[in-house]
Scaffold this motif. Structure first.
Motif, short mmCIF file in Angstrom:
data_model
loop_
_atom_site.label_atom_id
_atom_site.label_comp_id
_atom_site.label_asym_id
_atom_site.label_seq_id
_atom_site.Cartn_x
_atom_site.Cartn_y
_atom_site.Cartn_z
N ILE A 21 0.83 -1.21 0.00
CA ILE A 21 0.00 0.00 0.00
C ILE A 21 0.87 1.26 0.00
N LEU A 22 1.90 1.27 0.85
CA LEU A 22 2.78 2.44 0.93
C LEU A 22 3.48 2.70 -0.40
N PHE A 23 3.98 1.65 -1.01
CA PHE A 23 4.65 1.82 -2.30
C PHE A 23 3.67 2.32 -3.36
N ALA A 24 2.48 1.73 -3.43
CA ALA A 24 1.50 2.12 -4.44
C ALA A 24 1.08 3.58 -4.26
N VAL A 25 0.83 3.99 -3.00
CA VAL A 25 0.40 5.37 -2.74
C VAL A 25 1.51 6.36 -3.09
N ALA A 26 2.76 6.03 -2.75
CA ALA A 26 3.88 6.92 -3.07
C ALA A 26 4.06 7.07 -4.57
N ILE A 27 3.99 5.95 -5.30
CA ILE A 27 4.13 6.00 -6.76
C ILE A 27 2.97 6.77 -7.38
N PHE A 28 1.77 6.53 -6.87
CA PHE A 28 0.58 7.23 -7.37
C PHE A 28 0.72 8.74 -7.17
N THR A 29 1.17 9.14 -5.98
CA THR A 29 1.32 10.56 -5.66
C THR A 29 2.37 11.23 -6.55
#
Length: 761
Positions: A21-29
């Motif tokens: 989740i943390l990786f996906a949110v950071a990449i998305f942002t």
């Protein structure tokens, strides 16, 4: 050493469940930030380069190059074996790049160079936003590489490429949000501050990821080991990856220029092809693609064939033109990106893969943005790459069947029948008189449609498919050329063409100047009509009326400024005692309008010298003394596109500053696709400036180029300046509008498009 004595690795049970989740949110942002800033930066720089679609294309070359730099940095960073060292290095660079915030356009390179505007644009963007953009753009490959190491013992760690879909989904949503939500609701200053805050939030996320890596060490987990080394990517495969990335990149810019030349040079239109481009990445890198590759290939064949048959023609059905061109682009890009996804290497080659993909994007963008304007005299890059992309389809290895050869030959022959039949009609006056030109074009389009069906039938034969598409495209451009062009030249700001036509009602031959699909001037060559202003500048139009009224009020000499030179038709009004100044952004236009082979309004009809100031009108007019003009005519459109920065409150305030106490400014607002009168009226209202409106309809029977229907808004420096026009019933007072005025900080072209669609029903 036994397994029990070895340092423990996290297992599926002990692995941090929040990591994905943390990786996906950071990449998305980071993706949102990277792609919101692109239309924002282009909008910031528009007022200095006149709003040409080439501004966006050249800007995209910068963004793609900065993306390549970011991907190169991410690839080099993998040489640090310590993941903690990589996180620390990236955080340090993010902090250094933050020194360039909040976003602003740097003035270190001064005003644009009219001779080399593209180089000025690239340098200015690099100095303004290059550092934060490049560092942010490294996030997608960098975090995917980290994810592959952190999750190496998990099933999802073997396919970190799925996070690329999340990255492009963030980019896609950000681009859609810009025209629909961000641009209409937020001022440009608020957008800049909001983006800077988002950058800070992303830094916090990277710190959180760093703490997660550090926590693994604290609980006894080993530093994630470097991934196993796979065989190197062969050079031939590298070349194929670059080509598969270059074609969609080139097509994205090509379709953008093709579609926006005649609507508006506005970020809200520019982002549509870019958003679709990113959506193809989302689909291509999904574990289960929403559009399977086999279906994408079939749809690409159909839409490419349809687009080839339509690409050269301009119709009143702009929605049809948009749909077909965007669909052909979308499925061609999807086909290429799905073939890229199928060729992705092992995770240890991930950053190298993205580096090659980015290199392809730069190659495609540079071809359109830098090479094509120098090499081609027309916008040939879009149809050429559309045809060439057919060669990137899978090549069938089975033996070619006789029916396929017959379909290919039939498609080529039928495609060439169109221009041959049109030429035959052209030299048969009796037939030509019986069949209107519009009907002939429809017949020709029908013939090309049949050829397109044969092209679709041979879509599995890449070479044959490309040959038939090429024949259709060539035939379409031959049929749709409109006139036999005597001259075609191209600059950074667009393509200008000159034709010689025959119009008996205007005394015979007439020279015509066209930009895109819009006439920018015409001059009769008969001696009796040589100095007669034509089209929008005829004495009967609002522009001509204002000129004659100003001259009548200033018998000792009128001071007139015209933004947009065209063929120089307004110079035909100039008396010896008048002073006339053109403000023109494109040196090529000035040169053509003064070339005696084509036009003589300036150097033959004008009584006395005519001054031309080269550069964007907002910049150059700011240097003119206050109160130095009796009349200003604002007519600076690139084809039918709107340079919005010339219609803002600040722009109109600048015009009023230049006017004498009894002076007026005339805004030429004729437009086929956007309703721009109400924002201009709203700007005049907000300034408390008196204004009048007129829609002039051309009269039949005067000649093809004698007049043109014209819509204009007249704005006065004072109420006294408006009195002569209030006594003329052709000028009318508009009801007050509640439309929000455009400013340098706020423009809503999406609303203008919606209003025009509503009014045209």
């Amino acid at each position: 050493m036994t397994d029990a004595a070895a340092p423990s690795r996290p297992t599926a049970r002990t692995a941090d469940p929040l990591a994905p989740i943390l990786f996906a949110v950071a990449i998305f942002t980071s993706a949102c930030l990277v792609f919101v800033v692109q239309p924002m930066a282009a909008k910031l720089i528009l007022p200095t380069l006149g709003g040409s679609p080439s501004v966006w294309n050249a800007s995209m070359v910068f963004f793609q190059t900065a993306l390549l730099v970011g991907y190169g940095y991410a690839h080099l960073l993998q040489r640090l074996s310590s993941l903690k060292g990589q996180v620390g290095t990236h955080l340090a660079l993010l902090a250094l790049a933050a020194l360039f915030l909040p976003l602003r356009i740097s003035g270190v390179f001064g005003d644009p160079d009219g001779a080399q505007p593209a180089l000025w644009l690239l340098a200015t963007l690099a100095a303004s936003i290059g550092a934060p953009f490049a560092v942010l753009s490294a996030t997608a490959p960098l975090l995917q590489a980290w994810y592959a190491r952190v999750r190496a013992d998990q099933a999802d760690g073997a396919n970190p490429y799925v996070l690329y879909a999340a990255s492009n989904l963030g980019s896609f949503l950000a681009l859609l949000a810009y025209p629909i939500l961000i641009e209409p609701l937020a001022r440009l200053s608020g957008q800049r501050l909001g983006w800077s805050a988002g950058y800070g939030l992303f830094m916090v996320m990277v710190i959180g990821l760093g703490l997660m890596v550090w926590r693994r060490r604290q609980v006894g987990a080993v530093e994630p080991a470097p991934l196993a080394v796979s065989p190197p990517i062969p050079w031939r495969e590298k070349g194929m990856l670059v080509l598969l990335a270059a074609a969609p990149s080139s097509l994205m810019l090509g379709v953008t220029a093709h579609l926006t030349t005649d609507v508006a040079s506005a970020p809200f239109l520019w982002v549509i092809p870019l958003a679709l481009y990113l959506l193809t990445f989302v689909i291509a890198f999904q574990t289960r693609p929403a559009i399977p590759p086999a279906l994408a290939l079939g749809l690409q064949g159909a839409m490419a064939a349809a687009c080839a048959a339509l690409i050269a023609f301009r119709t009143g059905e702009w929605l049809l033109v948009f749909t077909v061109n965007l669909a052909a682009f979308f499925f061609t890009a999807l086909m290429c990106h799905q073939r890229l996804a199928a060729r992705r290497p092992a995770p240890d080659r991930l950053t190298e893969f993205y580096l090659l993909l980015s290199l392809g994007g730069v190659v495609g963008g540079a071809f359109n943005g830098l090479v094509a304007p120098v090499v081609f005299n027309m916008v040939w890059e879009y149809p050429l790459v559309l045809v060439a992309a057919a060669l990137l389809r899978p090549w069938s290895r089975r033996e070619m069947q006789p029916w396929e050869i017959m379909c290919g030959v039939a498609g080529v022959v039928i495609a060439f029948l169109g221009p041959l039949s049109m030429e035959a009609v052209r030299y048969a006056p009796d037939v030509r008189a019986a069949i209107p030109d519009a009907q002939l074009i429809r017949i020709a389009q029908g013939v090309l449609g049949i050829a397109a069906m044969f092209a679709f039938l041979v879509r599995d034969r890449a070479v044959l498919f490309a040959v038939v598409l090429g024949a259709i495209v060539w035939s379409g451009y031959h049929l749709a050329r409109g006139y036999d062009w005597a001259l075609s030249e191209r600059s950074f700001f667009g393509v200008m063409r000159v034709a010689r036509i025959d119009d008996p009602l205007m005394g015979g031959p007439v020279h015509v100047l066209m930009h895109g699909t819009t006439l920018h001037g015409a001059q009769a060559q008969a001696r009796s009509r040589l100095c007669q202003p034509t089209l929008y500048y005829a004495t009967s139009t609002p522009l001509g009326q204002a000129m004659l009224q100003t001259q009548a009020r200033h018998l000792d000499g009128a001071r007139v400024g015209v933004v947009g030179q065209g063929s120089g038709a307004m110079a035909a009004y100039k008396r010896q005692q008048d002073r006339l100044t053109f403000f023109e952004i494109d040196p090529m236009v000035d040169r053509l309008s003064r070339d005696p082979r084509w036009f003589s309004f300036i150097d033959g009809c004008a009584d006395g010298p005519v001054r031309t100031v080269i550069g964007d009108a907002r910049l150059t007019m700011d240097r003119e003394p206050a109160g130095s003009y009796d009349l200003l005519i604002i007519d600076a459109f690139s084809s039918d596109a709107v340079p919005t920065h010339l219609l803002t409150v600040e722009a109109i305030r600048g015009y009023l500053r230049l006017l004498a106490p009894d002076g007026v400014a005339v805004l030429h607002l004729s437009n086929r696709n956007l309703e721009i009168t109400l924002p201009a009226e709203a700007a005049a209202q907000s300034l408390g400036a008196p204004h009048l409106h007129q829609v002039y309809l051309e009269r039949p029977g005067l000649g093809q180029m004698a007049e043109a229907s014209t819509e204009a808004l007249l704005i006065g420096k004072s109420e006294a300046a408006m009195q002569p026009y209030r006594q003329d019933d052709r000028w009318r007072r508009l009801a007050e509008t509640d439309v929000r005025p455009w400013t340098d900080d706020y423009v809503n072209l999406f609303g203008s498009l919606v209003r025009q669609m509503r009014y045209s029903r």
